[in-house]
Design a protein around this motif. Structure first.
Motif, PDB file in Angstrom:
ATOM      1  N   ARG A 151       2.013  -2.541  -0.906  1.00 44.13           N
ATOM      2  CA  ARG A 151       1.860  -1.269  -0.228  1.00 44.13           C
ATOM      3  C   ARG A 151       2.192  -0.055  -1.103  1.00 44.13           C
ATOM      4  NH1 ARG A 151       4.030   1.453   4.152  1.00 44.13           N
ATOM      5  NH2 ARG A 151       6.060   0.554   3.676  1.00 44.13           N
ATOM      6  N   GLN A 152       3.299  -0.137  -1.871  1.00 44.63           N
ATOM      7  CA  GLN A 152       3.671   0.995  -2.730  1.00 44.63           C
ATOM      8  C   GLN A 152       2.617   1.259  -3.806  1.00 44.63           C
ATOM      9  OE1 GLN A 152       5.825  -1.334  -1.762  1.00 44.63           O
ATOM     10  NE2 GLN A 152       7.950  -0.616  -1.784  1.00 44.63           N
ATOM     11  N   GLU A 154      -0.423   2.915  -2.209  1.00 43.29           N
ATOM     12  CA  GLU A 154      -0.139   4.327  -1.968  1.00 43.29           C
ATOM     13  C   GLU A 154      -0.282   5.143  -3.259  1.00 43.29           C
ATOM     14  OE1 GLU A 154       0.955   5.762   0.993  1.00 43.29           O
ATOM     15  OE2 GLU A 154       1.304   7.752   0.106  1.00 43.29           O
TER      16      GLU A 154
END
Ligand code: ADP
Ligand code: ADP
Length: 225
Positions: free
Chosen positions: A107-108, A111
Motif C-alpha cells: 500500500r505505501q 501511494e
C-alpha cells in the motif's frame, strides 16, 4: 544490445500482407515514431512488440531476447492508446494504481508511486476525481500516468493524441517529449501526423504498403537540400 530488433519480420492475415521485409533496430532511450497512412502496418508492427500479434515469419527481440520467451510482465512494457481505456467507475488514483494492485505491490509503495506518476503529468490535485469529470487531455494524461507507474523501460503509444483537438495535441506533444527526456525511457510512437512525428522524434520510420520506406532523423527525412 538494442531495445528492440525486428529480424526479417513478415505478417500475413489470410492473403493480406500486413508487414513485409521488416528489419529495424531501436536503440535504448530512443524516441522512434512509426509514421504512415492508415493501413500501412503501423499498429501491427507496434502490437508485435507487446506480443499481441505474432509474426508469420521472422523474429522480434526485446533487450536481445525473443519476445515470445519473455513473460509479459517481465517485458518492462507500458502502453498508451488513443481511446484512453480508463475505468469509468474508478477514481484517477485507482486507475493509475491498477497495474500495481494486480501485481500485489504494498500500500505505501502504491501511494508513493501513484502520486509520483500523477506529479509527472501534473494531475496531483485530481487524484479523487472520476475520469468523466476530466477533459480529454487530462484523461489522456491519466492514462500516461498509469503507463508510467510501473516504471517501464519501453513505452508503446498508438496515436495517443488522435482524439484531441489541435491545441491540446501540441501541448501534450511537449509533455510526452519532456517525459521521454527526463525519464530516459524508450518510446515507440505511432502517428499518421507528419508534423507530430517531426516535433517529437529522434528517428522516424516511414511506413507504406506494409513496408518500411525509409528511416532517419527528422532532418534526414525532410531537410535534404
Ligand atoms: P488504425 O488505422 O488506427 O491502426 P484500424 O481501425 O485500421 O486502426 O485498426 C484497428 C485494429 O483493428 C487493428 O489494429 C487490427 O487489430 C484490427 N483490424 C484492422 N483491419 C482489420 C481487418 N481488415 N480485419 C480484422 N481486423 C482488423
Ligand atoms: P495502420 O496501423 O498503419 O493503420 P494496421 O497495422 O492496422 O495499419 O493494418 C495493416 C493491414 O493489415 C491493413 O490492411 C489491415 O486491414 C490489415 N489488418 C490489421 N489487423 C488485421 C486483422 N486482425 N485481421 C485482418 N487484417 C488485419
Amino acid at each position: 544490445v538494442p531495445a528492440v530488433q525486428f529480424l526479417d519480420v513478415m505478417k500475413n492475415y489470410g492473403n493480406v500482407v500486413a508487414l513485409n521485409d521488416i528489419r529495424l533496430s531501436i536503440g535504448r532511450g530512443e524516441f522512434l515514431t512509426l509514421l504512415g497512412p492508415s493501413g500501412s502496418g503501423k499498429t501491427t508492427l507496434l502490437n508485435m512488440i507487446s506480443g499481441m500479434v505474432t509474426p508469420t515469419s521472422g523474429q522480434i527481440l526485446i533487450d536481445g531476447q525473443d519476445v515470445t520467451r519473455v513473460p509479459p510482465r517481465e517485458r518492462g512494457l507500458g502502453m498508451v492508446f488513443q481511446n484512453y481505456a480508463l475505468m469509468p467507475h474508478m477514481t484517477v488514483f485507482d486507475n493509475v494504481a491498477f497495474p500495481l494492485r494486480i501485481r500485489k505491490v504494498n500500500r505505501q509503495d502504491i501511494e508513493r508511486r501513484v502520486m509520483a506518476a500523477l506529479e509527472i503529468v501534473r494531475l496531483t490535485g485530481f487524484a479523487e476525481r472520476k475520469p468523466k469529470e476530466l477533459s480529454g487531455g487530462q484523461q489522456q494524461r491519466v492514462s500516461i500516468a498509469r503507463c508510467l507507474v510501473y516504471e517501464p523501460r519501453l513505452v508503446l503509444m498508438d496515436e495517443p493524441l488522435g482524439a484531441l483537438d489541435k491545441k491540446l495535441r501540441i501541448q501534450l506533444q511537449f509533455e510526452i517529449k519532456k517525459i521521454h527526456d527526463e525519464l530516459g525511457v524508450t518510446i515507440i510512437y505511432v502517428t499518421h501526423d507528419q508534423e507530430e512525428a517531426m516535433a517529437m522524434s529522434d528517428r522516424i520510420c516511414v511506413m507504406n504498403h506494409a513496408r518500411i520506406e525509409q528511416v532517419g532523423t527528422p532532418r534526414d527525412l525532410y531537410f535534404r537540400p
